[in-house]
Design an enzyme around this catalytic site. Structure first.
Site, short mmCIF file in Angstrom:
data_model
loop_
_atom_site.label_atom_id
_atom_site.label_comp_id
_atom_site.label_asym_id
_atom_site.label_seq_id
_atom_site.Cartn_x
_atom_site.Cartn_y
_atom_site.Cartn_z
CE1 TYR A 1 -2.27 3.32 2.30
CE2 TYR A 1 -3.43 2.56 0.48
CZ TYR A 1 -3.27 3.61 1.23
OH TYR A 1 -4.05 4.73 1.53
CG ASP B 1 6.07 3.76 0.38
OD1 ASP B 1 4.65 3.72 -0.06
OD2 ASP B 1 6.24 4.68 1.28
CE LYS C 1 2.49 5.50 7.47
NZ LYS C 1 1.16 5.52 7.99
P1 KE4 Z 1 -0.65 8.48 3.94
O1 KE4 Z 1 -1.25 9.33 2.74
O2 KE4 Z 1 -1.89 7.95 4.63
O3 KE4 Z 1 0.05 10.02 4.89
O4 KE4 Z 1 0.44 7.84 3.56
C1 KE4 Z 1 0.16 6.64 2.78
C2 KE4 Z 1 1.01 5.49 3.00
C3 KE4 Z 1 2.25 5.36 1.77
N1 KE4 Z 1 3.07 4.47 2.18
C4 KE4 Z 1 3.04 3.66 3.17
C5 KE4 Z 1 4.20 2.40 3.18
C6 KE4 Z 1 2.08 3.62 3.90
O5 KE4 Z 1 1.96 2.56 5.19
C7 KE4 Z 1 0.90 4.73 3.86
C8 KE4 Z 1 0.04 4.94 4.88
N2 KE4 Z 1 -0.12 4.00 5.71
C9 KE4 Z 1 -1.68 3.75 6.34
C10 KE4 Z 1 -1.49 2.55 7.42
N3 KE4 Z 1 -1.28 1.39 6.85
C11 KE4 Z 1 -2.16 5.15 6.97
C12 KE4 Z 1 -3.40 4.74 7.92
C13 KE4 Z 1 -4.62 5.12 7.08
O6 KE4 Z 1 -4.75 4.81 5.73
O7 KE4 Z 1 -5.63 5.68 7.80
#
Ligand code: KE4
Length: 429
Positions: A143, A235, A263
């Site tokens: 993801y 990533d 994060k």
């Molecule tokens: P954001 O757009 O949510 O800040 O980041 C996306 C993203 C990109 N790459 C990786 C490896 C990530 O884990 C994420 C976002 N992680 C999720 C948790 N699995 C965020 C939680 C959510 O979607 O509410």
């Protein structure tokens, strides 16, 4: 589920899809209604019914120092008194960029954005601009935020809700994305061609639950990209400054072409970043033809939180402490599961981990997906009743912070032991 959370959830569902601003928060992966949070401090989170929990989500990774770290709070307060946003350069965003680049030698320049999604979306555009190619390779269960091109067999909420390919993304877009099993170099070799602009990978997967890279997997990706002239995108939105101060690329000794972050670098405030060697980043506007922009990019408050967070992490013993406590937790949970004869697999890298309710190794999405969701959901709710807040999905990673003291770990092991005893009685008899 407290009365106040329930009332707020009913109200929220009138104005927010599913009552939430991000799908995985809705508890759909475990059933029931989400807790509404009042506040958090250190390793604890408090809901609106004034119940407290040991927090193992940490806002899905950013809160590596724990909630309300005084140095970060003071930095944010100070920045707030000087203005929230100018839409103009500030030295703070330069200093944050310098700190990140010093920690990630694979980057010579970077661009700050407002989320991990923006970071990966921009990294993909940069790879396509640099290579003139369109095809991208990702991994099942990976993801990378809700980027059109990457919502193909996506992990996290995509997998939890069994909607790996999102509606609203034209097939003309997804046809350019190839998704294959994680940790399978043969599968990568079989799909690689000179049409591939980039391979994007979570160097430690966190969105199918925690799945470490197999021995040689990341190095193999490096070699395949070099052979085909494709770019390797790590990533590290989740792993950056999480699994080590220098990220997974340092831990595994593999140098990507482009790195994405998020994060932890914002300490809980909205942020993302993508970075690469100078020759690649010079393609980015206003220097080059690849356009990317953002009203709040490099926001002074987010940058203040990020700089304070990284300053506390740098040259600290935090990563050693996190490894020690996380390892103690893993050992305690594993022995409790053996004692109660509940088959589990614990995958962990540093302070990111997942307890899978399965009896076979979890090395990719297919094996992660074989986990018993009913058992995990029951485990989740029994742990909630014990005052432990876990990610509300089997296919997510959990996190410890520097604020999780030894007593927290011992309490967690005790509580897991009590819950696994109940699980054994309910499922294993
Ligand atoms: P954001 O757009 O949510 O800040 O980041 C996306 C993203 C990109 N790459 C990786 C490896 C990530 O884990 C994420 C976002 N992680 C999720 C948790 N699995 C965020 C939680 C959510 O979607 O509410």
């Amino acid at each position: 589920m407290g009365k106040q959370s329930e009332a707020f959830f009913q109200r929220a569902q009138e104005v927010l899809p599913g009552g939430v601003n991000s799908p995985v928060r809705a508890f759909r992966g475990v059933g029931g209604s989400p807790l509404f949070i009042e506040m958090a401090q250190g390793s604890r989170i408090f809901d609106v019914d004034n119940l407290q929990y040991i927090d193992c989500v940490g806002s899905w990774g950013p809160m590596i120092l724990g909630h309300g770290h005084r140095y970060v709070v003071e930095a944010v307060k100070k920045a707030a008194t000087r203005g929230f946003s100018f839409g103009a350069p500030t030295i703070g965003e330069v200093e944050l960029a310098e700190m990140i680049i010093a920690a990630f030698p694979s980057m010579e320049m970077l661009r700050l954005v407002n989320s991990g999604t923006e970071a990966t979306m921009s990294a993909l555009r940069l790879a396509r601009a640099a290579t003139g190619r369109s095809v991208v390779v990702k991994f099942d269960g990976g993801y990378h935020g809700h980027v059109d091109s990457l919502l193909v067999k996506a992990g996290s909420g995509g997998a939890t809700f069994n909607v790996p390919d999102s509606a609203g993304v034209p097939k003309e877009v997804t046809e350019l994305t190839i998704s294959i099993p994680y940790n399978d170099l043969e599968a990568v070799g079989a799909v690689m061609s000179k049409d591939v602009a980039a391979i994007i990978v979570e160097p430690v997967a966190g969105n199918m639950g925690c799945v470490p890279p197999a021995e040689g997997f990341l190095q193999g990706l490096r070699e395949i990209c070099d052979k085909f002239g494709a770019l390797l995108i790590f990533d590290e939105v989740m792993t950056g400054f999480r699994v080590s101060y220098n990220g997974a690329q340092s831990l595994y000794g593999v140098r990507p072409d482009i790195t994405t972050l998020g994060k932890v670098i914002g300490g809980g405030m909205p942020i993302g970043a993508y970075g690469a060697p100078r020759e690649l980043m010079q393609l980015v506007s206003p220097l080059g033809p690849m356009y990317q922009a953002g009203t709040l990019s490099g926001n002074p408050i987010a940058v203040a939180a990020g700089r304070a967070t990284l300053s506390v992490l740098k040259n600290s013993s935090i990563y050693n402490d996190l490894e020690e406590r996380s390892s103690e937790f893993e050992t305690g949970v594993t022995s409790a599961a053996e004692k109660h004869n509940v088959p589990i697999v614990v995958n962990r890298v540093g302070s990111m981990w997942t307890i899978f309710f399965t009896d076979a190794p979890v090395t990719d999405f297919e094996s992660a997906d074989k986990s018993n969701r009913e058992k995990f959901a029951r485990f989740f709710h029994l742990m909630l009743a014990e005052g432990v807040y876990l990610p509300p999905s089997q296919l997510e990673a959990a996190f410890f912070s520097a604020a999780h003291a030894k007593k927290d770990i011992l309490q967690l092991i005790e509580r897991v032991d009590r819950v696994l005893k109940k699980i054994a009685w309910e499922f294993e008899k």
